[in-house]
Enzyme design. Structure first.
Site, mmCIF file in Angstrom:
data_model
loop_
_atom_site.group_PDB
_atom_site.id
_atom_site.type_symbol
_atom_site.label_atom_id
_atom_site.label_comp_id
_atom_site.label_asym_id
_atom_site.label_seq_id
_atom_site.Cartn_x
_atom_site.Cartn_y
_atom_site.Cartn_z
ATOM 1 N N ARG A 22 -10.618 18.770 8.193
ATOM 2 C CA ARG A 22 -9.422 18.860 9.813
ATOM 3 C C ARG A 22 -9.634 19.888 10.065
ATOM 4 O O ARG A 22 -10.259 21.595 9.411
ATOM 5 C CB ARG A 22 -7.948 19.224 9.452
ATOM 6 C CG ARG A 22 -7.603 17.699 9.036
ATOM 7 C CD ARG A 22 -5.521 17.651 8.555
ATOM 8 N NE ARG A 22 -5.361 16.273 8.180
ATOM 9 C CZ ARG A 22 -5.164 15.383 8.925
ATOM 10 N NH1 ARG A 22 -5.481 15.581 10.078
ATOM 11 N NH2 ARG A 22 -4.236 14.492 8.269
ATOM 12 N N LYS B 95 -13.454 1.740 0.933
ATOM 13 C CA LYS B 95 -12.597 2.114 1.585
ATOM 14 C C LYS B 95 -14.163 2.599 1.984
ATOM 15 O O LYS B 95 -14.753 3.861 1.928
ATOM 16 C CB LYS B 95 -11.861 3.051 2.209
ATOM 17 C CG LYS B 95 -10.571 2.989 1.796
ATOM 18 C CD LYS B 95 -9.185 4.181 1.339
ATOM 19 C CE LYS B 95 -9.269 4.114 3.079
ATOM 20 N NZ LYS B 95 -7.996 5.168 3.406
ATOM 21 N N THR C 218 -6.274 -1.215 10.143
ATOM 22 C CA THR C 218 -5.960 -0.781 11.547
ATOM 23 C C THR C 218 -6.003 -1.201 12.382
ATOM 24 O O THR C 218 -6.916 -1.896 12.957
ATOM 25 C CB THR C 218 -8.006 0.215 11.401
ATOM 26 O OG1 THR C 218 -8.132 1.118 9.698
ATOM 27 C CG2 THR C 218 -7.398 1.264 12.395
ATOM 28 N N ARG D 191 1.088 -0.801 0.207
ATOM 29 C CA ARG D 191 0.504 -0.019 0.075
ATOM 30 C C ARG D 191 1.178 1.092 -0.016
ATOM 31 O O ARG D 191 1.266 1.318 0.524
ATOM 32 C CB ARG D 191 -0.690 0.026 1.290
ATOM 33 C CG ARG D 191 -1.422 1.299 1.588
ATOM 34 C CD ARG D 191 -2.426 0.770 2.843
ATOM 35 N NE ARG D 191 -3.061 2.443 2.738
ATOM 36 C CZ ARG D 191 -3.423 2.689 4.251
ATOM 37 N NH1 ARG D 191 -2.182 2.327 5.271
ATOM 38 N NH2 ARG D 191 -3.320 4.282 4.812
#
Length: 486
Positions: free
Chosen positions: A74, A221, A279, A33
């Site tokens: 963010r 995803k 994860t 990845r």
């Protein structure tokens, strides 16, 4: 016994050399990845060159997965000091023009569209979920009063989410488009799309690929609750799925995450689409040569759930023990798969549910391999579809997937137990290609039984669905004229 689960290793500063990537390959990683949220073109170009070199040297199919950043939300930096909140502390969240109106702690979020539909009682998660708030009042447009439900520090430039809300931002950002152009030029094999919420998101990325005259497989995803609601539609459009538990765990109550993982994996297995679990799988191995008991169980449970791939992120990107981590994950896989086959938990029989004859034949081939104790299954699969269906059956045997298309070969590398291979182009007959592969492949010994599946085109047709299943025995060289079916 061959290992069937696939290990994905994220490359980063800790694995940025030829020697480091070679160790990952030797340890069991076959998919790599490239996280475009970090790093630049020079790094990615070097990594692609190293992976392709190792492909040539080892003869293995090594798949490069480009992971696009997506619209990561963010907070902004107004130059205000970092502050700490205690449980019960009230803070204000608003756009930058509201800062002058606020006395006390202020968090800046300069994306007005995200305030639409936010109501009293809605949850807010900051700093990747480390700090949680509840909206106690909408003071005015683009200004919210929040109350902390736990304690922590509130620095700027941290990820912020509104769990349960559909994000109005386009899933393919300008940065993603620029990064995709780099990926297309460098020759990545698969593209992962972040923060997918609906099938249209996948179609948008596919349309962007058309500009480069490419059609690579797309992995969706799943990081938003909206994606879970739209999972059937997303599965029809996407080529594969990643259970991205980091951001998904911010959207859901953490107690709901394990069941969500199981439901996603089950849906992917039934659809014959490869599914990745990602994860914090072995996160403690970033700094320690040993994993925790809980992490070990987590990896095993992902395999038992039906994952095709398990993914390492920080563990191999910045960790101190990348090779050891991959080797330990492989060891967990060996033990877990042995239990699955011993207990019968790996067996899947959905043949009766399939209306498509070629799909039924793929299931029949898997069952025949099990009943005869065949050494392997060899399938000639133009599109890779038959290999993925066979993988969803979870046979004990490895599945050798033959395809002339290098894009297909690199994508079938993501499916459980599949070993991609290139057939001899000089032979037109698909079934004969598979049989010649068995005769020439050193993995098969004299007397080995192999189940062969192929789509045998009719004259005048270049493609067809699987229509041949054959039990084939590899005989000695002096019996070549006798080799064949039983």
């Amino acid at each position: 016994m061959d290992r069937h689960i696939k290990i994905i290793a994220t490359l980063g500063p800790g694995t940025g050399s030829y020697e480091a990537v070679k160790e990952l390959v030797e340890s069991g990683a076959k998919i790599f990845r490239l996280n475009f949220s970090h790093g630049g073109r020079e790094f990615f170009e070097r990594m692609v060159g190293i992976i392709r070199r190792l492909e040539d040297e080892t003869g293995l199919t090594l798949t490069i997965l480009q992971d696009l950043s997506g619209p990561k939300i963010r907070t902004c930096d107004l130059g205000l000091p970092v502050f700490e909140v205690e449980k019960g502390t009230e803070v204000m969240l608003g756009t930058s023009d509201k800062a002058s109106k606020v006395d006390g702690p202020f968090i800046c979020l300069d994306i007005p569209d995200l305030y639409v539909g936010i109501r009293e009682g809605d949850p807010v998660a900051l700093s990747d979920g480390m700090i949680r708030f509840t909206v106690v009042k909408v003071e005015e447009e683009f200004l919210l009063r929040l109350r902390a439900t736990n304690s922590g520090m509130c620095p700027p430039r941290k990820g912020i989410t509104f769990p349960g809300k559909t994000t109005p931002l386009a899933p393919l950002t300008d940065k993603d488009k620029a990064d995709l152009a780099i990926g297309m030029e460098l020759g990545v094999d698969v593209v992962a799309m972040s923060f997918v919420q609906k099938a249209e998101d996948i179609r948008g990325l596919r349309q962007e690929m058309v500009k480069y005259n490419r059609r690579l497989p797309i992995v969706a995803k799943l990081e938003r609750t909206a994606a879970l609601k739209n999972l059937p539609e997303i599965l029809r459009e996407a080529d594969g799925v990643m259970v991205a538990r980091g951001d998904l765990g911010l959207e859901l109550d953490l107690a709901e995450l394990p069941v969500a993982q199981k439901r996603i994996i089950k849906a992917c297995n039934e659809a014959g689409k490869p599914v990745i679990v990602a994860t914090q799988m072995l996160l403690s191995m970033v700094n320690s040569p040993m994993a925790t008991r809980a992490e070990t169980t987590d990896v095993a449970n992902a395999i038992l759930d039906g994952a095709d791939c398990v993914m390492l992120s920080e563990e191999t990107a910045i960790g101190r023990y990348p090779g050891e981590t991959v080797r330990f994950m492989r060891k967990i896989a060996y033990e877990t798969e042995a239990f699955m086959f011993e207990s019968g938990r790996a067996e899947v029989d959905r043949g009766g549910e399939q209306d498509n004859p070629s799909t039924f034949l793929a299931y029949a081939a898997a069952m025949l391999a099990g009943k005869t104790g065949a050494k392997a299954i060899v399938c000639h699969s133009t599109s890779g579809g038959t290999a993925r269906i066979l993988a969803s059956c979870r046979p004990k045997q490895s599945i050798y997937a033959l395809s002339r298309d290098h894009i297909v070969r690199h994508f079938t590398n993501l499916s459980w137990g599949v070993i991609p291979a290139a057939p001899l182009d000089v032979i037109d007959d698909h079934q004969e290609r598979a049989e010649v592969f068995v005769r020439q492949c050193p993995a098969f010994d004299e007397g080995d039984i192999v189940i062969v599946t192929a789509g045998q085109p009719e004259k005048g047709r270049s493609m067809t669905q699987t229509n041949v299943v054959k039990l084939y025995e590899k005989l000695g060289r002096d019996k070549n004229d006798q080799e064949g079916e039983r």
